[in-house]
Scaffold this motif. Structure first.
Motif, mmCIF file in Angstrom:
data_model
loop_
_atom_site.group_PDB
_atom_site.id
_atom_site.type_symbol
_atom_site.label_atom_id
_atom_site.label_comp_id
_atom_site.label_asym_id
_atom_site.label_seq_id
_atom_site.Cartn_x
_atom_site.Cartn_y
_atom_site.Cartn_z
ATOM 1 N N LEU A 121 18.529 -36.169 63.228
ATOM 2 C CA LEU A 121 19.459 -35.232 62.630
ATOM 3 C C LEU A 121 20.641 -35.044 63.564
ATOM 4 N N ASP A 122 21.847 -35.173 63.040
ATOM 5 C CA ASP A 122 23.039 -34.892 63.828
ATOM 6 C C ASP A 122 23.126 -33.386 64.084
ATOM 7 N N ALA A 123 23.492 -33.013 65.300
ATOM 8 C CA ALA A 123 23.578 -31.595 65.651
ATOM 9 C C ALA A 123 24.523 -31.409 66.820
ATOM 10 N N ARG A 124 25.027 -30.194 66.970
ATOM 11 C CA ARG A 124 25.756 -29.860 68.186
ATOM 12 C C ARG A 124 24.762 -29.831 69.341
ATOM 13 N N PRO A 125 25.158 -30.240 70.553
ATOM 14 C CA PRO A 125 24.222 -30.209 71.681
ATOM 15 C C PRO A 125 23.620 -28.828 71.922
ATOM 16 N N SER A 126 24.409 -27.779 71.732
ATOM 17 C CA SER A 126 23.883 -26.429 71.959
ATOM 18 C C SER A 126 22.742 -26.107 71.002
ATOM 19 N N ASP A 127 22.907 -26.445 69.719
ATOM 20 C CA ASP A 127 21.836 -26.215 68.748
ATOM 21 C C ASP A 127 20.649 -27.124 69.027
ATOM 22 N N ALA A 128 20.935 -28.387 69.327
ATOM 23 C CA ALA A 128 19.860 -29.342 69.576
ATOM 24 C C ALA A 128 19.013 -28.916 70.771
ATOM 25 N N ILE A 129 19.669 -28.443 71.833
ATOM 26 C CA ILE A 129 18.924 -28.031 73.024
ATOM 27 C C ILE A 129 18.148 -26.749 72.767
ATOM 28 N N ALA A 130 18.746 -25.800 72.035
ATOM 29 C CA ALA A 130 18.033 -24.561 71.697
ATOM 30 C C ALA A 130 16.776 -24.857 70.888
ATOM 31 N N ILE A 131 16.874 -25.809 69.964
ATOM 32 C CA ILE A 131 15.708 -26.194 69.159
ATOM 33 C C ILE A 131 14.725 -26.984 70.001
#
Length: 225
Positions: A121-131
């Protein structure tokens, strides 16, 4: 550098030869001095000495900090909701990959599996890292991103040590003089030499001002490019 992404479409991984992935760890999170409501997320290369600063938003910074500190909010945040939804759908998150850097914007992918297939899934790094933190999965990047946006500490530390040695010699000659405070690193400009930019970068890193260090790094990259 800003955190960004394309549309959050689900994409099946292609059978191409994978790029070599470089493991990262979270080293720190500090408020931005130039952008109100923004924070600098500092990632470090686990097997090396490079640092990767990424500017993120307040909400994402709060979500990351809450998970790092193991704080349970009264109501689930968006990233907590994603985790609960994924678990109900029997989808597992495998890893987070900061995959690209285009025009100063970082791009990332959340690699997932539903048991039968693996997809991203494409995501912003901030969202990806939080998840990713909520699933306890590793964070990776690729060499092209670190080569362009990474800050190398070893050479700068050596320069700083040389400066310290020179200062010590001066103090031995005149011990009555007070030790001057280190100057604030200035903003980079086209009038500053490469050597001075390198010293400014060392000063910014010494003060752990990673946001300013990122700006100086970008200026050095432009000069060297």
């Amino acid at each position: 550098m800003r955190s960004g992404a394309t549309s959050p479409d689900r994409k099946t991984l292609s059978p191409l030869v994978p790029l070599k992935k470089i493991p990262l760890e979270i080293l720190g999170l500090s408020s931005s001095q130039s952008q109100s409501g923004s924070f600098a997320l500092i990632l470090g290369e686990k097997t090396g000495n490079r640092r990767l600063p990424i500017i993120i938003g307040m909400f994402e910074a709060q979500s990351i900090a809450i998970q790092i500190e193991k704080i349970s909010p009264n109501r689930p945040l968006t990233h907590d909701l994603f985790k609960s939804f994924a678990e109900q759908m029997h989808v597992a998150v495998l890893e987070v990959l900061i995959s690209d850097l285009k025009e100063g914007v970082f791009y990332s992918k959340i690699v997932c599996s539903d048991g039968a297939s693996t997809f991203e899934l494409d995501a912003r790094p901030s969202d990806a890292i939080a998840i990713g933190l909520r699933f306890g999965v590793p964070i990776f990047t690729v060499e092209s991103v670190l080569s362009e946006a990474g800050i190398i500490l070893s050479d700068l530390d050596e320069n700083a040590d040389e400066d310290d040695d020179d200062t010590d010699d001066d103090e031995d000659e005149d011990n009555d003089q007070p030790t001057p405070k280190p100057a604030e690193p200035r903003e980079p400009s086209g009038q500053v030499s490469l050597d001075e930019l390198t010293k400014m970068l060392a000063q910014a890193l010494e003060r752990e001002d990673y946001e300013k260090a990122a700006k100086i790094r970008d200026e050095l990259n432009k000069r060297n490019g």
